[in-house]
Structure formats: structure tokens, C-alpha cells
Motif scaffolding. Sequence first.
Motif, short mmCIF file in Angstrom:
data_model
loop_
_atom_site.label_atom_id
_atom_site.label_comp_id
_atom_site.label_asym_id
_atom_site.label_seq_id
_atom_site.Cartn_x
_atom_site.Cartn_y
_atom_site.Cartn_z
N PHE A 85 0.85 -1.18 0.00
CA PHE A 85 0.00 0.00 0.00
C PHE A 85 0.89 1.24 0.00
N GLY A 86 0.53 2.25 -0.82
CA GLY A 86 1.33 3.48 -0.88
C GLY A 86 0.97 4.43 0.24
N SER A 87 0.14 5.41 -0.06
CA SER A 87 -0.27 6.38 0.97
C SER A 87 -1.52 7.08 0.49
N VAL A 88 -2.34 7.49 1.45
CA VAL A 88 -3.56 8.21 1.08
C VAL A 88 -3.45 9.68 1.48
N SER A 89 -4.15 10.52 0.74
CA SER A 89 -4.23 11.94 1.09
C SER A 89 -5.56 12.18 1.78
N SER A 90 -5.56 12.05 3.11
CA SER A 90 -6.83 12.28 3.80
C SER A 90 -6.96 13.75 4.15
N PRO A 91 -8.08 14.38 3.76
CA PRO A 91 -8.25 15.80 4.07
C PRO A 91 -8.34 16.04 5.58
N SER A 92 -7.87 17.20 6.04
CA SER A 92 -7.91 17.50 7.47
C SER A 92 -9.33 17.81 7.95
N LYS A 93 -10.16 18.30 7.01
CA LYS A 93 -11.54 18.60 7.39
C LYS A 93 -12.43 17.41 7.03
N LYS A 94 -13.52 17.27 7.77
CA LYS A 94 -14.41 16.15 7.49
C LYS A 94 -15.05 16.30 6.11
N VAL A 95 -14.96 15.24 5.31
CA VAL A 95 -15.63 15.22 4.02
C VAL A 95 -16.72 14.15 4.13
N VAL A 96 -17.96 14.55 3.90
CA VAL A 96 -19.07 13.62 4.10
C VAL A 96 -18.89 12.38 3.22
N GLY A 97 -18.98 11.22 3.83
CA GLY A 97 -18.91 9.96 3.08
C GLY A 97 -17.49 9.41 2.95
N TYR A 98 -16.48 10.22 3.31
CA TYR A 98 -15.10 9.74 3.15
C TYR A 98 -14.53 9.23 4.46
N SER A 99 -13.84 8.13 4.38
CA SER A 99 -13.13 7.61 5.54
C SER A 99 -11.85 6.97 5.02
N SER A 100 -10.74 7.14 5.73
CA SER A 100 -9.44 6.67 5.23
C SER A 100 -9.45 5.17 4.91
N PRO A 101 -9.09 4.81 3.68
CA PRO A 101 -9.12 3.39 3.29
C PRO A 101 -8.05 2.56 3.99
N ILE A 102 -6.96 3.18 4.41
CA ILE A 102 -5.91 2.36 5.05
C ILE A 102 -6.38 1.91 6.44
N VAL A 103 -7.05 2.81 7.14
CA VAL A 103 -7.58 2.45 8.46
C VAL A 103 -8.62 1.33 8.29
N ALA A 104 -9.47 1.49 7.27
CA ALA A 104 -10.51 0.47 7.01
C ALA A 104 -9.90 -0.86 6.60
N LEU A 105 -8.85 -0.81 5.76
CA LEU A 105 -8.22 -2.06 5.29
C LEU A 105 -7.58 -2.83 6.44
N ARG A 106 -6.92 -2.09 7.33
CA ARG A 106 -6.28 -2.75 8.48
C ARG A 106 -7.34 -3.50 9.28
N LYS A 107 -8.52 -2.89 9.39
CA LYS A 107 -9.60 -3.54 10.15
C LYS A 107 -10.19 -4.72 9.39
N LYS A 108 -10.51 -4.48 8.11
CA LYS A 108 -11.18 -5.53 7.33
C LYS A 108 -10.32 -6.78 7.20
N LEU A 109 -9.01 -6.60 7.05
CA LEU A 109 -8.13 -7.76 6.89
C LEU A 109 -7.54 -8.22 8.23
N ASP A 110 -8.01 -7.57 9.29
CA ASP A 110 -7.52 -7.85 10.65
C ASP A 110 -6.00 -7.81 10.73
N LEU A 111 -5.44 -6.76 10.17
CA LEU A 111 -3.98 -6.56 10.22
C LEU A 111 -3.70 -5.80 11.51
N TYR A 112 -3.63 -6.54 12.60
CA TYR A 112 -3.69 -5.90 13.91
C TYR A 112 -2.38 -5.30 14.39
#
Length: 355
Positions: A85-112
Motif C-alpha cells: 500500500f502506498g499512501s492516502v491523502s486524507s483531508p484535514s476537514k471532514k468530508v461527508v462519506g469519506y473515511s481513510s481506506p488504510i484504516v478500514a483495510l487494516r480492520k477488514k483484513l484484521d492486520l492488527y
Amino acid sequence: MFRAPIRSMATSARKSLTIGLIPADGIGKEVIPAARTAIEAVGSDLPPTRFVDLIAGFETFTRTGVALPDETVESLQKECDSALFGSVSSPSKKVVGYSSPIVALRKKLDLYANVRPVLSVSPSPDQPSAVDMVVVRENTECLYIKQEQQTLGEHGKEARATRLITERASTRIGQMAFELAQARARKHLTIIHKSNVLSVTDGLFRESVRAVHEKYPDVTVAEQLVDSAVYRLFREPQIYDVMVAPNLYGDILSDAAAALVGSLGVVPSVNAGDNFVMGEPVHGSAPDIVGQEIANPIASIRSAALMLRHLGYNKGADRIDSAVDAVVREGQLLTPDLGGKAKTSEVVNAIVKRI
Ligand code: NAI
Ligand code: MG
């Protein structure tokens, strides 16, 4: 030699290797192809290797409305043995509907576990490195569960975040950290927390990690409050061997430790679970240098080596790490973050030639 012993999965059953590539945003698109080139250069020390190009990130979100498409997760789960995985550009302000994919991937694949070796390259292969530590960061909870809310109180806006620490997650990260410490020469583990203030949450983390100690009696254990840990990290980095920390402290500590070895652009990591491993440079998408072809590819190339090591391909990983060490030692072809003038592609070519 840059070598971080790390939990190894069995290689014998694998007749081929399928690696998912998720460059995501910013310089991720410049450094993940570099990591692929390095893996390809290893050749016959790996089984026949196939790469699958996958998408995720903020740009994917702006284009499709989804930051982490289901197809990406499915491909990782069903056809890939590992990923980069490279890197994501997560905006500092809340963008409706957006959530960092790397945080989600770590959870979904249980990369603890996020395992981040921070190592300086010594002037000669026979000399020990000045800085040689591994930050083991819990990857699934703490403030990263992202349960935040804003309400209107008596004196205006009030914002709250929930911080989750569980015995299960703390125990398994403790297990991973002890295992890593036991495999290293110094066999020393420092537990990082702030339980003088957060006695319930950090108290549980500390207690749960400590409880694992009895299975690893040959590992020595120390504790350090996170603020003084940063202080000592800069004053006397040599006291640390393996550090284990809850999610946020681990993130901050490893960026700080990167300063001791010259640049964020050289520090690799793997996100590891019991059944999957994903390499990822510690740095972010670096919008300040994107498109200039000066991103340091070493963090990603070393992440590829760490990933291979985790899969059990130590010989291939050694060849990549030795090649990087040689290029850094020679000092002729370095990117500007390390004081050089070389382009990303020149560094990659120099490394590939030595693999
Ligand atoms: P960053 O790590 O992207 O950059 C910090 C500094 O280090 C910048 O000056 C950058 O030019 C330099 N740098 C980073 N990687 C480099 C490389 N390979 N070669 C040369 N120089 C390098 O952190 P920043 O600026 O705080 O965040 C930028 C974006 O990255 C934000 O949107 C943030 O959310 C995201 N980010 C993503 C991460 C991830 O995908 N896991 C981790 C950290 C940040
Ligand atoms: Mg970070």
C-alpha cells in the motif's frame, strides 16, 4: 545489514505468489511501482510472481464516491497472498462519506500489528547501526475507531472522541511484540503508555501486554510514559530495542524515530495479521513533493522486503535490503531528503542493479 526478524509464514505450500498493489494517492503512485521493480529484480529467489493493480484512496473517492471499493477488498481476500500500500491523502476537514481506506483495510483484513523497524545504515557492513529499534503499533483500536461527536454545550461547541482499548487486542499486540523481541539479539521490550493519566484505558493496555511476559521469560521488559519516551528517543535512542504502543502513540513515535535515521522516506512497515501481510511505507502522500520525481523510494522498497520476509522469503528480502544498504553507504545517488540530488528513478535503478 538491514534485517528485522519478523514473524514468518510457511512458504513451502506456495507455488506462486500474488501481490496486490495499491499505490493510492500522491507519491504512493511514484514509490509503489519502485517497490514492484525491486521485487521483480529478485527473480528466481521467489516463486513465479503476479501483481494485481488495485485502487483505493482520496482520488478514488472523488472519482467514484467510494474510498475503498469492494472489488479491492475482495481481490485482497480471495486472490492475493500479500499486498503493498502506498499512501492516502486524507483531508484535514471532514468530508461527508469519506473515511481513510488504510484504516478500514487494516480492520477488514484484521492486520492488527503495524511493525515499523527504524534502523540507520552503518558506515561499513561490519559495524553495528547507531539506531536499531522496532516500533510495534497496535493497529485496530485506540482513537482510530473514529467515534467522534460534536454537541452544543452551555459554553458552545463540544467535541468528544471515544478511545477503545481491549484486553484481546492489547494481548495479541503484546504477543507479537514479545515474539519480535525474543528473535532479536538484545531481547528487550519497552511498553509505551500514559497510564498515569489514562489509568483505565492505558492501564488495561499495560496490564495486558505485561501478562504476556511469563511466556517469554528471556525478554527483559521496561515501561515508559509516552512523553518521556519521545524525549529519551532523541537523547539516547540506543536504549530502545522493541517498543510496543497503542495505535496513536505508536504512529507518533515512529514518525519521530524516522528523524533519527535521516528521513521519513526510508522507514518501512508491514501491517500484519495472522493470515495476511501488507507492506506500507511509514510516510504519507507528501503533497509538497508530489510529481517532482524526488520521492525517496527506499521506504517502499524496504517495505516490500519486510513483506517478503514476513512471507518467509528471507533470501529475496536480504538481497533487496543489502542493495539498499549499498546505495545508501555509497552516498552517490540519494534523493534530496537525504541531502542528495538524485531522482526517484535513478535511486531505483541503482538499487535494482545491486539486487
Ligand atoms: P507526509 O509523511 O506525507 O510528509 C511529511 C514530510 O516528509 C513532507 O515534507 C514530505 O515531503 C516528506 N516525505 C514523506 N515521504 C517522503 C519520501 N518518500 N521522500 C521524500 N520526502 C518524503 O506527512 P504529512 O505531510 O503530514 O501528510 C500528507 C498527507 O498524507 C495527509 O493527507 C495525510 O493524511 C496523509 N498520510 C497518509 C498516511 C498513510 O497513508 N498511511 C500516513 C501519514 C499521512
Ligand atoms: Mg504517521
